[in-house]
Design a protein around this motif. Structure first.
Motif, short mmCIF file in Angstrom:
data_model
loop_
_atom_site.label_atom_id
_atom_site.label_comp_id
_atom_site.label_asym_id
_atom_site.label_seq_id
_atom_site.Cartn_x
_atom_site.Cartn_y
_atom_site.Cartn_z
N ASN A 180 5.52 -4.92 -5.08
CA ASN A 180 5.62 -4.27 -3.78
C ASN A 180 5.54 -2.75 -3.94
OD1 ASN A 180 5.79 -4.40 -0.99
ND2 ASN A 180 8.01 -4.12 -1.01
N LEU A 181 4.59 -2.31 -4.77
CA LEU A 181 4.44 -0.89 -5.08
C LEU A 181 3.68 -0.17 -3.97
CD1 LEU A 181 3.54 -1.35 -8.84
CD2 LEU A 181 5.74 -0.67 -7.88
N PRO A 182 3.99 1.09 -3.74
CA PRO A 182 3.29 1.84 -2.67
C PRO A 182 1.86 2.16 -3.09
CG PRO A 182 4.76 3.28 -3.90
CD PRO A 182 5.00 1.88 -4.41
N GLY A 183 1.03 2.42 -2.11
CA GLY A 183 -0.35 2.78 -2.38
C GLY A 183 -1.16 1.55 -2.75
N GLY A 184 -2.26 1.78 -3.45
CA GLY A 184 -3.13 0.67 -3.83
C GLY A 184 -3.48 0.73 -5.30
N PHE A 185 -4.27 -0.23 -5.72
CA PHE A 185 -4.71 -0.30 -7.11
C PHE A 185 -6.21 -0.53 -7.12
CE2 PHE A 185 -5.83 -2.35 -11.05
CZ PHE A 185 -5.10 -1.62 -11.98
N ASP A 186 -6.94 0.37 -7.76
CA ASP A 186 -8.38 0.24 -7.88
C ASP A 186 -8.72 0.05 -9.36
OD1 ASP A 186 -11.17 0.43 -6.96
OD2 ASP A 186 -11.15 2.26 -8.17
N PRO A 187 -9.21 -1.14 -9.75
CA PRO A 187 -9.48 -1.40 -11.17
C PRO A 187 -10.44 -0.41 -11.81
CG PRO A 187 -9.45 -3.45 -9.94
CD PRO A 187 -9.39 -2.34 -8.93
N GLU A 188 -11.48 0.01 -11.11
CA GLU A 188 -12.43 0.96 -11.69
C GLU A 188 -11.78 2.31 -11.97
OE1 GLU A 188 -16.00 1.18 -9.36
OE2 GLU A 188 -16.32 -0.97 -9.47
N THR A 189 -10.94 2.75 -11.05
CA THR A 189 -10.22 4.01 -11.26
C THR A 189 -9.26 3.89 -12.43
OG1 THR A 189 -10.41 4.58 -8.93
CG2 THR A 189 -8.69 5.71 -10.18
#
Length: 87
Positions: free
Chosen positions: A35-44
């Motif tokens: 439940n972490l804030p923001g998002g996750f982009d695998p490429e980044t």
């Protein structure tokens, strides 16, 4: 500095660039479950950790079982602002 520990079913080792995609594939589930804030982009993620490793500022340890990344721990390597020692 390469680190590798053997266990009967898994191996813990310093991640190579080829391991980062496997770590990144686990990221969205980790983010959602935590439940972490923001998002996750695998490429980044892969681009950022590759740069940190290249610059000597970061490292990722991975756990593999049957050659597949099952877990990871990333960390930063920085100099102490008071004496310059690596911490």
């Amino acid at each position: 500095m390469d680190t590798q520990l053997e266990a009967p079913e898994s191996t813990v080792a310093t991640a190579g660039y080829s391991d980062l995609a496997g770590v990144a594939a686990m990221g969205p589930d980790f983010w959602r479950e935590g439940n972490l804030p923001g998002g996750f982009d695998p490429e980044t993620f892969v681009r950022t950790w590759s740069a940190l490793i290249d610059l000597g500022f970061g490292r990722v340890l991975v756990t593999k079982r049957d050659g597949v990344v099952r877990g990871a721990l990333g960390f930063f390597i920085v100099s102490d602002p008071n004496d310059g020692a690596k911490v």
